[in-house]
Design a protein around this motif. Sequence first.
Motif, PDB file in Angstrom:
ATOM      1  N   LEU A  32     -44.872  36.275 -23.367  1.00  0.00           N
ATOM      2  CA  LEU A  32     -44.580  35.059 -23.721  1.00  0.00           C
ATOM      3  C   LEU A  32     -43.740  34.489 -22.493  1.00  0.00           C
ATOM      4  O   LEU A  32     -43.866  33.323 -22.166  1.00  0.00           O
ATOM      5  CB  LEU A  32     -43.817  35.192 -25.067  1.00  0.00           C
ATOM      6  N   CYS A  36     -44.650  31.265 -20.398  1.00  0.00           N
ATOM      7  CA  CYS A  36     -43.819  30.001 -20.502  1.00  0.00           C
ATOM      8  C   CYS A  36     -43.126  29.392 -18.969  1.00  0.00           C
ATOM      9  O   CYS A  36     -43.325  28.364 -19.010  1.00  0.00           O
ATOM     10  CB  CYS A  36     -42.242  30.263 -21.325  1.00  0.00           C
ATOM     11  N   SER A  54     -36.543  19.912 -24.127  1.00  0.00           N
ATOM     12  CA  SER A  54     -36.727  20.976 -25.589  1.00  0.00           C
ATOM     13  C   SER A  54     -35.462  20.964 -26.455  1.00  0.00           C
ATOM     14  O   SER A  54     -35.550  21.748 -27.440  1.00  0.00           O
ATOM     15  CB  SER A  54     -37.175  22.299 -25.010  1.00  0.00           C
ATOM     16  N   ILE A  64     -35.545  33.680 -22.250  1.00  0.00           N
ATOM     17  CA  ILE A  64     -36.732  33.582 -22.879  1.00  0.00           C
ATOM     18  C   ILE A  64     -37.930  34.048 -21.591  1.00  0.00           C
ATOM     19  O   ILE A  64     -38.711  34.878 -21.750  1.00  0.00           O
ATOM     20  CB  ILE A  64     -37.373  32.263 -23.604  1.00  0.00           C
ATOM     21  N   PRO A  71     -38.214  34.119 -28.699  1.00  0.00           N
ATOM     22  CA  PRO A  71     -37.731  32.910 -29.423  1.00  0.00           C
ATOM     23  C   PRO A  71     -38.345  32.841 -30.903  1.00  0.00           C
ATOM     24  O   PRO A  71     -39.230  33.684 -31.221  1.00  0.00           O
ATOM     25  CB  PRO A  71     -38.272  31.613 -28.741  1.00  0.00           C
ATOM     26  N   SER A  73     -40.254  31.080 -34.077  1.00  0.00           N
ATOM     27  CA  SER A  73     -41.424  30.193 -33.973  1.00  0.00           C
ATOM     28  C   SER A  73     -40.775  28.613 -33.926  1.00  0.00           C
ATOM     29  O   SER A  73     -41.650  27.645 -33.459  1.00  0.00           O
ATOM     30  CB  SER A  73     -42.049  30.378 -35.433  1.00  0.00           C
ATOM     31  N   LEU A  76     -40.089  27.982 -30.464  1.00  0.00           N
ATOM     32  CA  LEU A  76     -41.124  27.923 -29.770  1.00  0.00           C
ATOM     33  C   LEU A  76     -42.057  26.497 -29.715  1.00  0.00           C
ATOM     34  O   LEU A  76     -42.604  26.273 -28.873  1.00  0.00           O
ATOM     35  CB  LEU A  76     -42.176  29.358 -30.157  1.00  0.00           C
ATOM     36  N   ASP A  77     -42.006  26.221 -31.064  1.00  0.00           N
ATOM     37  CA  ASP A  77     -42.797  24.650 -31.323  1.00  0.00           C
ATOM     38  C   ASP A  77     -42.117  23.623 -30.406  1.00  0.00           C
ATOM     39  O   ASP A  77     -42.489  22.893 -29.898  1.00  0.00           O
ATOM     40  CB  ASP A  77     -42.457  24.380 -32.773  1.00  0.00           C
ATOM     41  N   ILE A  79     -40.686  24.307 -27.523  1.00  0.00           N
ATOM     42  CA  ILE A  79     -41.448  24.279 -25.973  1.00  0.00           C
ATOM     43  C   ILE A  79     -42.634  23.786 -26.099  1.00  0.00           C
ATOM     44  O   ILE A  79     -42.963  23.222 -24.894  1.00  0.00           O
ATOM     45  CB  ILE A  79     -41.189  25.965 -25.788  1.00  0.00           C
ATOM     46  N   LEU A  93     -49.558  30.915 -26.913  1.00  0.00           N
ATOM     47  CA  LEU A  93     -48.276  31.158 -26.916  1.00  0.00           C
ATOM     48  C   LEU A  93     -47.920  31.856 -28.268  1.00  0.00           C
ATOM     49  O   LEU A  93     -46.975  32.750 -28.259  1.00  0.00           O
ATOM     50  CB  LEU A  93     -47.255  30.178 -26.682  1.00  0.00           C
ATOM     51  N   ARG A  94     -48.276  31.308 -29.009  1.00  0.00           N
ATOM     52  CA  ARG A  94     -47.785  31.830 -30.578  1.00  0.00           C
ATOM     53  C   ARG A  94     -48.641  33.329 -30.763  1.00  0.00           C
ATOM     54  O   ARG A  94     -48.006  34.170 -31.147  1.00  0.00           O
ATOM     55  CB  ARG A  94     -48.658  31.174 -31.601  1.00  0.00           C
ATOM     56  N   ARG A  97     -46.336  35.628 -28.902  1.00  0.00           N
ATOM     57  CA  ARG A  97     -45.145  35.893 -29.795  1.00  0.00           C
ATOM     58  C   ARG A  97     -45.343  36.981 -30.871  1.00  0.00           C
ATOM     59  O   ARG A  97     -44.413  37.871 -31.305  1.00  0.00           O
ATOM     60  CB  ARG A  97     -44.689  34.521 -30.419  1.00  0.00           C
TER      61      ARG A  97
END
Length: 275
Positions: A32, A36, A54, A64, A71, A73, A76-77, A79, A93-94, A97
Amino acid sequence: MAEDTKIGGLHMSRNHNRPPKDPRRRPHIPTLGTTCRQLRDHRGLSRAQACRSSGLSASYLFSIEECDQMPSSEVLDQIIAAYHLDPKQARHLRELRAPAENLEPTHVLRQRVTGNTRRMAHLHDLASRDVLAAYVDPVWNVLASNNLFRTALRGIDEIGSVPVWLFSTMAEDVVVDLPHEADHVVAICKAILGRYRASQQAADLLRRLGTNKQFQERWAASIRIAYGRDTSDPLRLRDPVSGVVTAYTLSVSDETNNVLLLTGLAKPHSLPEFS
């Protein structure tokens, strides 16, 4: 001084004065944090700009990207929104994670297919209906295939992996739009290497393709992620003997237990390619 060259049927760019590439841009098992950072770099954002977009602190974003913190969730949203990622990049990305998905060894999956008379009969039945077909694992290792698949993808039996075959010399006289297909395979590899990052198959795929210059350049040049293939984008293969080009609509169905069925249906009006 930059110049163009052609390696293995693919046009490449070369800059003799270019410094060594950032290791984060070389092919690797995605995390991740590294992903990123790559997405931010491709968006042309400094860390300060990314933080303003962000709402994260510079120290938190740094942690991160360095894989020191995972991070939430919600973060992450933030970002994903700040970097204006498309749905496939967001999914990637999800998945990074989440814990890596388990994948049984290739030889176990292959035995599950070849030892199943119903599945093997289905391959032969598809061939009788002029459909290319192969059972593959999620990393696109070929578990079993019909004769049409092996004829169309010459050498696939020896190589055993669809992505590796695409970047081999075997594909040069067969794949019509090789640069387009190479870009698509890299986008797929990023997704599957992330999802199955703890598997032996992922390590093997990276070992076989990670030193390929064509693969390296395409990996570094794009942040595209792909899952499957749009049916409006056919795979065009040339018969090296007759010169006939056939366009195939590809589809992948999830059979069960990490076994996928890849099929290619010839589109009407496939014609010879004239030079």
